[in-house]
Design an enzyme around this catalytic site. Sequence first.
Site, mmCIF file in Angstrom:
data_model
loop_
_atom_site.group_PDB
_atom_site.id
_atom_site.type_symbol
_atom_site.label_atom_id
_atom_site.label_comp_id
_atom_site.label_asym_id
_atom_site.label_seq_id
_atom_site.Cartn_x
_atom_site.Cartn_y
_atom_site.Cartn_z
ATOM 1 N NE ARG A 74 3.425 -8.575 -19.605
ATOM 2 C CZ ARG A 74 2.901 -9.658 -20.156
ATOM 3 N NH1 ARG A 74 3.657 -10.474 -20.851
ATOM 4 N NH2 ARG A 74 1.619 -9.936 -19.990
ATOM 5 N NE ARG B 208 -14.010 -1.170 -34.165
ATOM 6 C CZ ARG B 208 -14.228 -0.880 -32.894
ATOM 7 N NH1 ARG B 208 -13.340 -0.180 -32.215
ATOM 8 N NH2 ARG B 208 -15.330 -1.284 -32.297
ATOM 9 N NE ARG C 16 -18.300 2.073 -31.768
ATOM 10 C CZ ARG C 16 -19.368 2.259 -30.999
ATOM 11 N NH1 ARG C 16 -19.238 2.306 -29.670
ATOM 12 N NH2 ARG C 16 -20.556 2.418 -31.533
ATOM 13 C CB THR D 178 -0.993 0.025 1.181
ATOM 14 O OG1 THR D 178 -0.298 -0.277 2.403
ATOM 15 C CG2 THR D 178 -2.099 -0.998 0.963
ATOM 16 C CG HIS E 173 1.689 -2.640 -5.387
ATOM 17 N ND1 HIS E 173 2.652 -3.546 -4.963
ATOM 18 C CD2 HIS E 173 0.536 -3.353 -5.552
ATOM 19 C CE1 HIS E 173 2.102 -4.758 -4.868
ATOM 20 N NE2 HIS E 173 0.827 -4.651 -5.221
ATOM 21 C CG ASP F 145 -0.992 1.467 -7.716
ATOM 22 O OD1 ASP F 145 -0.031 0.690 -7.595
ATOM 23 O OD2 ASP F 145 -2.180 1.081 -7.663
#
Length: 301
Positions: free
Chosen positions: A223, A196, A124, A89, A214, A212
């Site tokens: 990644r 599309r 769109r 947190t 964290h 955030d």
Amino acid sequence: MPVTPEQQAEIETLREVSRPTRRAVSDGMEEHLYKAHEVLDHGFIRVIDYMGDDAAICQAARVSYGRGTKSVQNDEGLIRYLMRHWHSTPFEMCEVKFHVKLPVFVARQWIRHRTANVNEYSARYSILDREFYIPAPDALAAQSTVNNQGRGEVLEGDEADRVLEMLNSDATRAYDHYEEMLSQDGQKGLARELARMNLPANVYTQWYWKVDLHNLFHFLRLRADSHAQMEIRVYAELMCQIVKDWVPLAYGAFEDYRLGGEQFSAAGMACLKRMLAGEEVTFETSGMSKGEWREFEAALK
């Protein structure tokens, strides 16, 4: 071109403006604000806004834990303690909003991280640009023989040329038909939201991605890892540099305990203790599966 002349002019105008503020400011992050960092052939990342810094993490932790943190002598020590013991947190007190331009197939992988707020460019309402991700020759690789979701040897010669020709011609043809299907030259044409669907997965999209710290660390741990797909890893690696400038103490702890650390299962810890005691442990005596043992050996190396 990752950034159009119009976008670059807007960026330069935004970067020229500066205002006094009483909020927490990170000098390192201020240098990144609005600036477009190029990724892949047409992509980019830029910071639109952020909240908090290293001090905000400590402030939140001391509110939460009160006198329990009095033994921690400095902010760096507290942040490292929080990271080491998987507290989350306090890191959620910092947030960042990115503008990201990326191929659709990378976006579909990225969106699996469901802990961010996302607003994507809408095909769109608008017509997507004629921009496709075409891998560099050294990024063209065959399927891995040991990993169902990984790459093997790099393609070379005629085989690489054949694949690149197909990628280019297929993307061009699909976009040509996309344009032809849209309303033009007095024809009714097809609605944008339907046209599309003919676009390939390597066409570029854009989004605002707010997260955030964290959850950003969780994203980067997965990644920015060497096992992640290269096309998303290069975005994560660039984000690592931005976060390092934003919250250097928190990023240093993250680098030590997450990116550079290892986590062992109970079976792995048992094997490690046996090895430290001088016992020779093999796959046959480890009690692990082949995959687990391979990962265990890789971690030790």
